[in-house]
Design an enzyme around this catalytic site. Structure first.
Site, mmCIF file in Angstrom:
data_model
loop_
_atom_site.group_PDB
_atom_site.id
_atom_site.type_symbol
_atom_site.label_atom_id
_atom_site.label_comp_id
_atom_site.label_asym_id
_atom_site.label_seq_id
_atom_site.Cartn_x
_atom_site.Cartn_y
_atom_site.Cartn_z
ATOM 1 N N GLY A 63 5.349 -40.435 -10.078
ATOM 2 C CA GLY A 63 5.228 -39.591 -8.887
ATOM 3 C C GLY A 63 6.433 -38.658 -8.781
ATOM 4 O O GLY A 63 6.941 -38.172 -9.794
ATOM 5 N N ALA A 110 11.121 -14.086 -38.091
ATOM 6 C CA ALA A 110 10.339 -14.966 -38.965
ATOM 7 C C ALA A 110 10.578 -16.429 -38.659
ATOM 8 O O ALA A 110 11.683 -16.944 -38.872
ATOM 9 C CB ALA A 110 10.680 -14.688 -40.436
ATOM 10 N N GLU A 119 9.989 -27.625 -36.962
ATOM 11 C CA GLU A 119 9.554 -28.095 -38.293
ATOM 12 C C GLU A 119 8.061 -27.824 -38.504
ATOM 13 O O GLU A 119 7.348 -28.625 -39.105
ATOM 14 C CB GLU A 119 9.941 -29.564 -38.518
ATOM 15 C CG GLU A 119 11.455 -29.735 -38.447
ATOM 16 C CD GLU A 119 12.050 -30.751 -39.388
ATOM 17 O OE1 GLU A 119 11.343 -31.253 -40.274
ATOM 18 O OE2 GLU A 119 13.262 -31.018 -39.232
ATOM 19 N N GLN A 178 3.680 -38.688 -14.351
ATOM 20 C CA GLN A 178 2.633 -38.861 -13.324
ATOM 21 C C GLN A 178 2.741 -40.238 -12.662
ATOM 22 O O GLN A 178 2.642 -40.360 -11.439
ATOM 23 C CB GLN A 178 1.247 -38.687 -13.991
ATOM 24 C CG GLN A 178 0.104 -38.537 -13.015
ATOM 25 C CD GLN A 178 0.197 -37.244 -12.212
ATOM 26 O OE1 GLN A 178 0.883 -36.302 -12.600
ATOM 27 N NE2 GLN A 178 -0.461 -37.204 -11.072
ATOM 28 N N PHE A 215 20.186 -26.760 -41.524
ATOM 29 C CA PHE A 215 19.118 -26.103 -42.299
ATOM 30 C C PHE A 215 18.843 -24.764 -41.623
ATOM 31 O O PHE A 215 18.492 -24.725 -40.444
ATOM 32 C CB PHE A 215 17.893 -27.026 -42.236
ATOM 33 C CG PHE A 215 16.651 -26.554 -42.924
ATOM 34 C CD1 PHE A 215 16.471 -26.741 -44.285
ATOM 35 C CD2 PHE A 215 15.620 -25.946 -42.201
ATOM 36 C CE1 PHE A 215 15.292 -26.347 -44.912
ATOM 37 C CE2 PHE A 215 14.445 -25.552 -42.818
ATOM 38 C CZ PHE A 215 14.281 -25.754 -44.180
HETATM 39 C C1 LIG Z 1 15.118 -26.949 -30.498
HETATM 40 C C2 LIG Z 1 14.764 -26.235 -31.773
HETATM 41 C C3 LIG Z 1 15.458 -26.570 -32.937
HETATM 42 C C4 LIG Z 1 15.177 -25.887 -34.123
HETATM 43 N N1 LIG Z 1 15.907 -26.182 -35.261
HETATM 44 C C5 LIG Z 1 15.750 -25.422 -36.372
HETATM 45 C C6 LIG Z 1 16.615 -25.593 -37.514
HETATM 46 O O1 LIG Z 1 17.490 -26.469 -37.526
HETATM 47 N N2 LIG Z 1 16.456 -24.753 -38.561
HETATM 48 C C7 LIG Z 1 15.503 -23.780 -38.602
HETATM 49 O O2 LIG Z 1 15.416 -23.066 -39.580
HETATM 50 N N3 LIG Z 1 14.663 -23.604 -37.527
HETATM 51 C C8 LIG Z 1 14.767 -24.392 -36.439
HETATM 52 N N4 LIG Z 1 13.945 -24.194 -35.343
HETATM 53 C C9 LIG Z 1 12.943 -23.138 -35.389
HETATM 54 C C10 LIG Z 1 11.514 -23.655 -35.509
HETATM 55 O O3 LIG Z 1 11.303 -24.281 -36.731
HETATM 56 C C11 LIG Z 1 10.591 -22.445 -35.257
HETATM 57 O O4 LIG Z 1 10.696 -22.158 -33.885
HETATM 58 C C12 LIG Z 1 9.141 -22.743 -35.644
HETATM 59 O O5 LIG Z 1 9.003 -22.770 -37.027
HETATM 60 C C13 LIG Z 1 8.176 -21.690 -35.062
HETATM 61 O O6 LIG Z 1 8.606 -20.402 -35.327
HETATM 62 P P1 LIG Z 1 8.699 -19.310 -34.148
HETATM 63 O O7 LIG Z 1 9.407 -19.950 -33.012
HETATM 64 O O8 LIG Z 1 9.267 -18.071 -34.710
HETATM 65 O O9 LIG Z 1 7.212 -19.075 -33.703
HETATM 66 P P2 LIG Z 1 6.174 -17.996 -34.318
HETATM 67 O O10 LIG Z 1 6.083 -18.174 -35.788
HETATM 68 O O11 LIG Z 1 6.522 -16.654 -33.807
HETATM 69 O O12 LIG Z 1 4.821 -18.477 -33.661
HETATM 70 C C14 LIG Z 1 4.466 -18.170 -32.303
HETATM 71 C C15 LIG Z 1 3.094 -18.787 -32.039
HETATM 72 O O13 LIG Z 1 2.133 -18.201 -32.920
HETATM 73 C C16 LIG Z 1 1.496 -19.205 -33.660
HETATM 74 N N5 LIG Z 1 1.170 -18.698 -34.995
HETATM 75 C C17 LIG Z 1 1.979 -18.031 -35.863
HETATM 76 N N6 LIG Z 1 1.340 -17.773 -36.994
HETATM 77 C C18 LIG Z 1 0.095 -18.268 -36.859
HETATM 78 C C19 LIG Z 1 -1.063 -18.319 -37.703
HETATM 79 N N7 LIG Z 1 -1.055 -17.824 -38.951
HETATM 80 N N8 LIG Z 1 -2.168 -18.951 -37.239
HETATM 81 C C20 LIG Z 1 -2.185 -19.477 -35.990
HETATM 82 N N9 LIG Z 1 -1.138 -19.461 -35.149
HETATM 83 C C21 LIG Z 1 -0.009 -18.861 -35.588
HETATM 84 C C22 LIG Z 1 2.471 -20.370 -33.709
HETATM 85 O O14 LIG Z 1 1.838 -21.599 -33.997
HETATM 86 C C23 LIG Z 1 3.042 -20.299 -32.311
HETATM 87 O O15 LIG Z 1 2.166 -20.908 -31.412
HETATM 88 C C24 LIG Z 1 14.168 -24.895 -34.157
HETATM 89 C C25 LIG Z 1 13.469 -24.585 -32.988
HETATM 90 C C26 LIG Z 1 13.754 -25.236 -31.797
HETATM 91 C C27 LIG Z 1 12.998 -24.848 -30.572
#
Ligand SMILES: Cc1cc2nc3c(=O)[nH]c(=O)nc-3n(C[C@H](O)[C@H](O)[C@H](O)COP(=O)(O)OP(=O)(O)OC[C@H]3O[C@@H](n4cnc5c(N)ncnc54)[C@H](O)[C@@H]3O)c2cc1C
Length: 395
Positions: free
Chosen positions: A350, A130, A374, A347, A123
């Site tokens: 230890g 973004a 997700e 924890q 996906f």
């Molecule tokens: C191991 C792993 C596997 C993944 N697998 C997939 C995959 O298969 N396919 C895929 O498409 N994606 C995948 N992802 C991506 C994942 O879904 C995104 O990392 C996630 O949606 C968050 O997006 P970002 O990392 O860009 O954080 P950002 O959107 O940049 O957010 C950064 C911080 O700001 C906060 N924030 C942002 N907007 C707001 C708001 N309006 N109000 C309050 N807080 C806000 C967020 O909660 C977060 O704390 C994966 C990520 C990881 C780490």
């Protein structure tokens, strides 16, 4: 509400538990160190029907319900969260949108192979600019004759270097914002598709996560999933279902951490007695158990809602809107709970818990991503708050 499992669901639980204990646990540490994909294990799980659990039998899947799926996910994650996320992505966010929005030809081409685990799905929504703000993706898809030409970069793609089909989201109309996103079924052999980088991760080390470069990637027009402009709706709907699987993954990880902590607490002696005889340790274990039960109930409830909605054959949009807050509550609570439980499990161990020789060290690292992928915890709270404010007459 009665959450007791049917005899079929109990059989799934016992079968998966046995498989994970005999086929995965013994090799887990070695595979983790080598960042090795569990090829043989996933193949066997596919043959047992666990790669296409939610795909109906007529399309080559196991045709099971969401509660059974959550039970399977929990048992897999109880031993290994990496294997769980591999299964989660192919079962839910890759296969589910294809099942719901694919035409006959698309379903015939991909679903039976996904259902039998002959191919794995991926996906591709997230981009460098973004993540949470999915409508802000910058990848473009331009129609040229009987093809679309895709350009852009996708990051954090789970199963990214081993999948046979990728659900890719790109904008066919950049000016239309959220309504300009379209979904495509992309095969890795399509010209212009390339795995451009491996993410260097904190945990989930058996699960490959990659960056994908789409450079004039040519996708046959027949591989457009749904209509132009429907892509974001397809993605968000898929994530609603996917979050139930991630909640179950969190419950399983926490259950595994609790079992390891209880076992260690009975073995480890300090001040002349097992540490389990101290009230401080017992209270940690009691809180862990209580929180796991609460998260399991929320997860099974969300799964039940999904099954009920599917059975009612309501309008897709209506069903998804009702499911959304249930899935978000389960994912939010279970993912944060798993982090608290993994913290306490370390924890209780230890210094042993800080060693790569113990399972809880891996679980602590694996748990961290649960509140991020997700949909972050902040995004789940947004879904939940919007729903409750809407029910209260809006802002
Ligand atoms: C191991 C792993 C596997 C993944 N697998 C997939 C995959 O298969 N396919 C895929 O498409 N994606 C995948 N992802 C991506 C994942 O879904 C995104 O990392 C996630 O949606 C968050 O997006 P970002 O990392 O860009 O954080 P950002 O959107 O940049 O957010 C950064 C911080 O700001 C906060 N924030 C942002 N907007 C707001 C708001 N309006 N109000 C309050 N807080 C806000 C967020 O909660 C977060 O704390 C994966 C990520 C990881 C780490």
């Amino acid at each position: 509400m009665d959450f007791s499992l049917s005899s079929d669901q109990q059989l799934i639980r016992d079968t998966v538990r046995q498989f994970m204990e005999t086929e995965v646990r013994p090799v887990l540490r070695e595979y983790e160190r080598a960042h090795r994909f569990p090829t043989e294990q996933i193949k066997k799980l596919g043959e047992m029907g666990y790669c296409g659990m939610l795909i109906p039998e007529e399309w080559g899947g196991a045709g099971m319900d969401t509660v059974s799926y959550a039970v399977m996910m929990e048992e897999v994650a109880r031993v290994d969260a990496s294997t769980a996320v591999i299964l989660s992505v192919t079962n839910s966010v890759a296969s589910a949108p294809l099942l719901k929005h694919g035409n006959e030809a698309q379903k015939k081409k991909y679903l039976p192979r996904l259902g039998r685990g002959e191919i794995i799905g991926a996906f591709c929504l997230t981009e460098p600019q973004a993540g949470s703000d999915a409508a802000g993706i910058q990848s473009r898809a331009e129609r040229r004759g009987d093809e679309y030409v895709l350009n852009g970069t996708k990051i954090w793609v789970t199963n990214g270097d081993i999948s046979g089909v990728y659900v890719v989201f790109a904008k066919t109309d950049a000016a239309a914002g959220a309504r300009g996103v379209t979904a495509f079924l992309v095969e890795p052999s399509f010209p212009g598709f390339r795995v451009s980088r491996y993410e260097d991760k904190m945990g989930l080390l058996l699960s490959p996560t990659v960056e994908i470069a789409l450079q004039d990637c040519r996708v046959p027009a027949e591989n457009r999933l749904g209509e132009e402009g429907q892509g974001l709706k397809i993605a968000l709907e898929a994530l609603d279902g996917g979050r139930i699987g991630i909640a179950a993954q969190a419950v399983g990880l926490a259950q595994g951490a609790l079992e390891a902590a209880a076992k260690y607490a009975k073995q480890r002696r300090a001040f002349g007695k097992p540490i389990a005889e101290n009230q401080a340790i017992q209270w940690m274990l009691a809180d862990m158990e209580t929180e796991i039960e609460a998260a399991r109930a929320l997860t099974l409830y969300a799964a039940t809602v999904r099954d009920r909605e599917s059975a009612a054959k309501d309008s897709a949009e209506g069903a998804s809107r009702r499911l959304g807050p249930h899935a978000s509550r389960a994912k939010l609570y279970a993912s944060e709970m798993a982090n608290r439980v993994a913290y306490k499990a370390v924890q209780i161990h230890g210094s042993a818990g800080y060693s790569r020789e113990t399972d809880v060290e891996r679980m602590y690292r694996d748990a961290r991503v649960l509140t991020i992928y997700e949909g972050t915890s902040e995004m789940q709270r947004t879904v939940i708050a919007r729903d409750l404010l809407r029910a209260a007459g809006g802002l």
